[in-house]
Design a protein around this motif. Structure first.
Motif, short mmCIF file in Angstrom:
data_model
loop_
_atom_site.label_atom_id
_atom_site.label_comp_id
_atom_site.label_asym_id
_atom_site.label_seq_id
_atom_site.Cartn_x
_atom_site.Cartn_y
_atom_site.Cartn_z
N VAL A 121 0.63 -1.25 -0.07
CA VAL A 121 0.15 -0.04 0.04
C VAL A 121 0.80 1.33 0.04
O VAL A 121 1.76 1.45 0.86
CB VAL A 121 -0.96 -0.05 1.09
N ASP A 151 -4.33 6.09 6.97
CA ASP A 151 -5.06 5.58 5.63
C ASP A 151 -4.71 4.28 5.25
O ASP A 151 -5.38 3.36 4.76
CB ASP A 151 -4.72 6.90 4.55
N GLU A 154 -6.28 1.47 7.09
CA GLU A 154 -7.79 1.34 6.41
C GLU A 154 -7.62 0.49 5.09
O GLU A 154 -8.70 -0.17 5.08
CB GLU A 154 -8.36 2.59 6.48
N GLN A 155 -6.82 0.84 4.40
CA GLN A 155 -6.81 0.28 3.02
C GLN A 155 -6.31 -1.00 3.23
O GLN A 155 -6.85 -1.95 2.31
CB GLN A 155 -5.62 0.85 1.98
N ARG A 158 -9.26 -3.05 4.37
CA ARG A 158 -10.35 -3.08 3.27
C ARG A 158 -10.02 -4.25 2.08
O ARG A 158 -10.69 -4.79 1.80
CB ARG A 158 -10.56 -1.85 2.55
N ARG A 159 -8.61 -4.41 1.96
CA ARG A 159 -8.18 -5.26 1.12
C ARG A 159 -8.44 -6.81 1.61
O ARG A 159 -8.50 -7.83 0.97
CB ARG A 159 -6.86 -5.30 0.59
N PRO A 184 -4.48 -1.47 -6.51
CA PRO A 184 -5.05 -0.13 -7.08
C PRO A 184 -4.67 -0.05 -8.15
O PRO A 184 -3.41 -0.59 -8.59
CB PRO A 184 -4.66 0.94 -5.98
#
Length: 184
Positions: A121, A151, A154-155, A158-159, A184
């Motif tokens: 990320v 951030d 959180e990513q 979510r993944r 992404p």
């Protein structure tokens, strides 16, 4: 009468916002459940550890264990990197803007089967700079790094929600296919 009209307009506005799916960041909205119920976090003292624990604590029906034994998933922070690069220079040759880049790489093991490739990320933030405001800019930079770590955490979570749990255990010795981790 005027008060009732204002109340009706406010209620109508609130109804329109909720009808379009608007919600404040981090509040409301649908949370896709994680495909496992127990997780062990192996961060090795990295600075993202507390942010990951905070985001994982918000997940319903997830228990973060103190040891890897008995955990359906193991999340290991492989590495993290911060870089500060010059983004723009003014006509006088002085730095006008920096780009702050935070990159974290994590490895996931589901039911003893590693998910490949490792999840990376990258979060970027730009920061205006002025030689006249050095102390204030240092505080702003620290806040931007904190926001970037939050951030990134959180990513990652979510993944994790979109991973496919493998059927075979460690005896299968196969790994989850690369398309299992959305990039992404």
């Amino acid at each position: 009468m005027k008060h009732m009209l204002q109340l009706a307009l406010f209620a109508g506005f609130a109804l329109l916002l909720t009808a379009c799916g608007f919600h404040l960041r981090g509040l409301g909205g649908t949370i896709k459940p994680l495909p496992f119920s127990t997780l062990y976090l192996e961060a090795g003292g990295k600075s993202i550890e507390s942010d990951l624990r905070t985001v994982l604590a918000r997940q319903p029906k997830l228990a973060v264990l103190d040891q890897a034994k008995g955990a359906q998933a193991v999340l290991s922070v492989v590495g993290e990197n911060q870089s500060k690069d010059i983004l723009t220079i003014n006509t006088g040759g002085r730095i006008n803007e920096y780009q702050l880049t935070y990159t974290v790489t994590v490895r996931v093991v589901l039911n003893g089967v590693p998910v490949e490739p490792d999840m990376t990320v990258t979060v970027r933030r730009s920061m205006n700079y002025s030689d006249n405001q050095v102390l204030g800019k240092q505080q702003e930079e620290d806040l931007l790094w904190t926001d970037a770590r939050r951030d990134a955490a959180e990513q990652i979570v979510r993944r994790l929600a979109y991973l496919k749990v493998p059927a075979a255990g460690p005896a299968g010795a196969q790994s989850v296919k690369p398309d299992a981790v959305p990039q992404p």
